[in-house]
Design a protein around this motif. Structure first.
Motif, PDB file in Angstrom:
ATOM      1  N   LEU A   1       0.859  -1.190   0.000  1.00  0.00           N
ATOM      2  CA  LEU A   1       0.000   0.000   0.000  1.00  0.00           C
ATOM      3  C   LEU A   1       0.895   1.240   0.000  1.00  0.00           C
ATOM      4  O   LEU A   1       1.747   1.374   0.888  1.00  0.00           O
ATOM      5  CB  LEU A   1      -0.880   0.010   1.259  1.00  0.00           C
ATOM      6  CG  LEU A   1      -1.774  -1.211   1.464  1.00  0.00           C
ATOM      7  CD1 LEU A   1      -2.186  -1.330   2.926  1.00  0.00           C
ATOM      8  CD2 LEU A   1      -3.008  -1.107   0.576  1.00  0.00           C
ATOM      9  N   LEU A   2       0.697   2.120  -0.965  1.00  0.00           N
ATOM     10  CA  LEU A   2       1.541   3.315  -1.079  1.00  0.00           C
ATOM     11  C   LEU A   2       0.697   4.573  -0.905  1.00  0.00           C
ATOM     12  O   LEU A   2      -0.402   4.665  -1.443  1.00  0.00           O
ATOM     13  CB  LEU A   2       2.224   3.346  -2.453  1.00  0.00           C
ATOM     14  CG  LEU A   2       3.029   2.098  -2.838  1.00  0.00           C
ATOM     15  CD1 LEU A   2       3.554   2.219  -4.267  1.00  0.00           C
ATOM     16  CD2 LEU A   2       4.181   1.873  -1.856  1.00  0.00           C
TER      17      LEU A   2
ATOM     18  N   ILE B   1     -10.779  -0.872  -0.340  1.00  0.00           N
ATOM     19  CA  ILE B   1      -9.874  -1.987  -0.623  1.00  0.00           C
ATOM     20  C   ILE B   1     -10.259  -3.120   0.307  1.00  0.00           C
ATOM     21  O   ILE B   1     -10.454  -2.923   1.504  1.00  0.00           O
ATOM     22  CB  ILE B   1      -8.411  -1.565  -0.375  1.00  0.00           C
ATOM     23  CG1 ILE B   1      -8.019  -0.462  -1.370  1.00  0.00           C
ATOM     24  CG2 ILE B   1      -7.474  -2.756  -0.486  1.00  0.00           C
ATOM     25  CD1 ILE B   1      -6.679   0.174  -1.075  1.00  0.00           C
ATOM     26  N   ARG B   2     -10.384  -4.316  -0.267  1.00  0.00           N
ATOM     27  CA  ARG B   2     -10.729  -5.469   0.562  1.00  0.00           C
ATOM     28  C   ARG B   2      -9.687  -6.553   0.352  1.00  0.00           C
ATOM     29  O   ARG B   2      -9.549  -7.073  -0.755  1.00  0.00           O
ATOM     30  CB  ARG B   2     -12.131  -5.965   0.150  1.00  0.00           C
ATOM     31  CG  ARG B   2     -12.581  -7.235   0.840  1.00  0.00           C
ATOM     32  CD  ARG B   2     -12.935  -6.923   2.272  1.00  0.00           C
ATOM     33  NE  ARG B   2     -12.825  -8.100   3.103  1.00  0.00           N
ATOM     34  CZ  ARG B   2     -13.870  -8.692   3.683  1.00  0.00           C
ATOM     35  NH1 ARG B   2     -15.076  -8.216   3.501  1.00  0.00           N
ATOM     36  NH2 ARG B   2     -13.689  -9.741   4.451  1.00  0.00           N
TER      37      ARG B   2
ATOM     38  N   PHE C   1      -1.170  -1.211  -4.310  1.00  0.00           N
ATOM     39  CA  PHE C   1      -2.170  -0.146  -4.318  1.00  0.00           C
ATOM     40  C   PHE C   1      -1.451   1.192  -4.179  1.00  0.00           C
ATOM     41  O   PHE C   1      -0.517   1.320  -3.397  1.00  0.00           O
ATOM     42  CB  PHE C   1      -3.151  -0.332  -3.161  1.00  0.00           C
ATOM     43  CG  PHE C   1      -3.946  -1.601  -3.248  1.00  0.00           C
ATOM     44  CD1 PHE C   1      -5.184  -1.625  -3.874  1.00  0.00           C
ATOM     45  CD2 PHE C   1      -3.439  -2.788  -2.721  1.00  0.00           C
ATOM     46  CE1 PHE C   1      -5.911  -2.804  -3.970  1.00  0.00           C
ATOM     47  CE2 PHE C   1      -4.165  -3.979  -2.814  1.00  0.00           C
ATOM     48  CZ  PHE C   1      -5.397  -3.986  -3.436  1.00  0.00           C
ATOM     49  N   GLY C   2      -1.911   2.186  -4.929  1.00  0.00           N
ATOM     50  CA  GLY C   2      -1.265   3.489  -4.837  1.00  0.00           C
ATOM     51  C   GLY C   2      -2.153   4.569  -5.419  1.00  0.00           C
ATOM     52  O   GLY C   2      -3.196   4.289  -6.010  1.00  0.00           O
TER      53      GLY C   2
ATOM     54  N   VAL D   1       2.541   0.442  -9.453  1.00  0.00           N
ATOM     55  CA  VAL D   1       1.163   0.351  -8.948  1.00  0.00           C
ATOM     56  C   VAL D   1       0.306  -0.485  -9.894  1.00  0.00           C
ATOM     57  O   VAL D   1       0.267  -0.243 -11.092  1.00  0.00           O
ATOM     58  CB  VAL D   1       0.563   1.757  -8.760  1.00  0.00           C
ATOM     59  CG1 VAL D   1      -0.954   1.684  -8.552  1.00  0.00           C
ATOM     60  CG2 VAL D   1       1.214   2.457  -7.579  1.00  0.00           C
ATOM     61  N   THR D   2      -0.355  -1.496  -9.334  1.00  0.00           N
ATOM     62  CA  THR D   2      -1.261  -2.340 -10.128  1.00  0.00           C
ATOM     63  C   THR D   2      -2.713  -1.948  -9.892  1.00  0.00           C
ATOM     64  O   THR D   2      -3.576  -2.234 -10.709  1.00  0.00           O
ATOM     65  CB  THR D   2      -1.097  -3.825  -9.763  1.00  0.00           C
ATOM     66  OG1 THR D   2      -1.343  -3.985  -8.356  1.00  0.00           O
ATOM     67  CG2 THR D   2       0.311  -4.311 -10.085  1.00  0.00           C
ATOM     68  N   HIS D   3      -2.998  -1.341  -8.740  1.00  0.00           N
ATOM     69  CA  HIS D   3      -4.353  -0.932  -8.388  1.00  0.00           C
ATOM     70  C   HIS D   3      -4.319   0.543  -7.990  1.00  0.00           C
ATOM     71  O   HIS D   3      -3.975   0.875  -6.852  1.00  0.00           O
ATOM     72  CB  HIS D   3      -4.896  -1.758  -7.227  1.00  0.00           C
ATOM     73  CG  HIS D   3      -5.070  -3.216  -7.544  1.00  0.00           C
ATOM     74  ND1 HIS D   3      -4.018  -4.040  -7.870  1.00  0.00           N
ATOM     75  CD2 HIS D   3      -6.171  -3.991  -7.593  1.00  0.00           C
ATOM     76  CE1 HIS D   3      -4.467  -5.265  -8.109  1.00  0.00           C
ATOM     77  NE2 HIS D   3      -5.778  -5.261  -7.944  1.00  0.00           N
TER      78      HIS D   3
END
Ligand code: ZN
Length: 257
Positions: free
Chosen positions: A50-51, A94-95, A74-75, A84-86
């Motif tokens: 997580l970024l 985010i789950r 995530f970012g 970042v992929t998401h």
């Protein structure tokens, strides 16, 4: 049952590992080595990254972690971070299944243009990178005082007991500045003594809480008349308008030592 591990890095950074004793999500891994060591020590497997923003001391360890673990990253949607992929922004949830974690994303621009924060409402945990610090706030590298004011206001309305996992150990210097700005605020002196005692024993002062920040952090208290009085009296301000007060506070802090 989730816990948060504090992983110190560089001079004064904290990297955070949210884990369930098996799987972990890391927040802002500026350096991979201390994260890999902590994962090994606690027998954890990395499940997500997580970024909060693009600065090197928050993202620098991502490539090495990805070489070892193929995990989602995530970012912030509004910053160009290649790994970042998401990409996420305010309103996104985010789950994660492992660890079992729900996070709400908040847009908190100011320190950088696209800075985001992650709020775990079930646990009452806020991961806010370089936006809100214990006793202070991030420098305005890419954003305006208005943006930072709005970002901090979003965080200030979270429940008082919300724990603030910020990314740096800046607390003592921040509180010394807070005392300079609000010499009559006894809560600041009390807190300074408590936090000094923690540092003397080598303990982190983070996480803080929203309630504690509201009573001691000048960047959440800039509308207190005493703060404008102090800025005027010390020649840091010519106009009591709140945005001007906040901007003058941030300016003074930049040069305060
Ligand atoms: Zn930063």
């Amino acid at each position: 049952m989730l816990n948060v591990l504090t992983v110190p890095a560089f001079q004064d950074n904290y990297l955070w590992l949210i884990h369930d004793d098996k799987h972990a999500a890391v927040v802002d891994p500026g350096d991979a080595a201390p994260i890999l060591a902590a994962l090994e020590e606690h027998r954890l497997s990395l499940a997500a990254i997580l970024l909060t923003h693009h600065h090197a001391d928050h993202v620098g360890g991502v490539p090495d972690l990805l070489r070892r673990y193929r995990v989602p990253v995530f970012g912030p949607r509004n910053e160009a971070i290649p790994q970042v992929t998401h990409a996420v922004s305010e309103g996104d949830a985010i789950r994660l299944d492992t660890p079992n974690l729900k996070l709400e994303v908040l847009d908190v621009p100011g320190h950088t243009r696209g800075h985001i924060a992650y709020f775990a409402s079930e646990q009452g945990w806020l991961f806010c990178g370089d936006t809100l610090f214990a006793g202070g706030c991030g420098r305005l590298f890419e954003g305006t005082p208005e943006q930072m004011i709005a970002s901090l206001a979003k965080l200030a309305v979270l429940p008082d007991k919300t724990q603030i996992f910020c990314a740096h150990e800046y607390t003592l210097a921040n509180l010394r500045f807070a005392r300079e700005v609000e010499p009559e605020n006894l809560a600041i002196n009390t807190r300074l003594q408590l936090e000094q005692a923690k540092r003397d024993q080598g303990q982190p002062t983070v996480p803080s809480t929203i309630g504690l920040e509201k009573s001691t952090n000048p960047f959440l208290r800039y509308r207190e008349p005493g703060i404008a009085d102090r800025l005027l009296a010390t020649g840091h301000l010519s106009d009591r308008e709140p945005i001007a007060v906040f901007a003058a506070l941030r300016q003074w802090k930049n040069s305060y030592r």
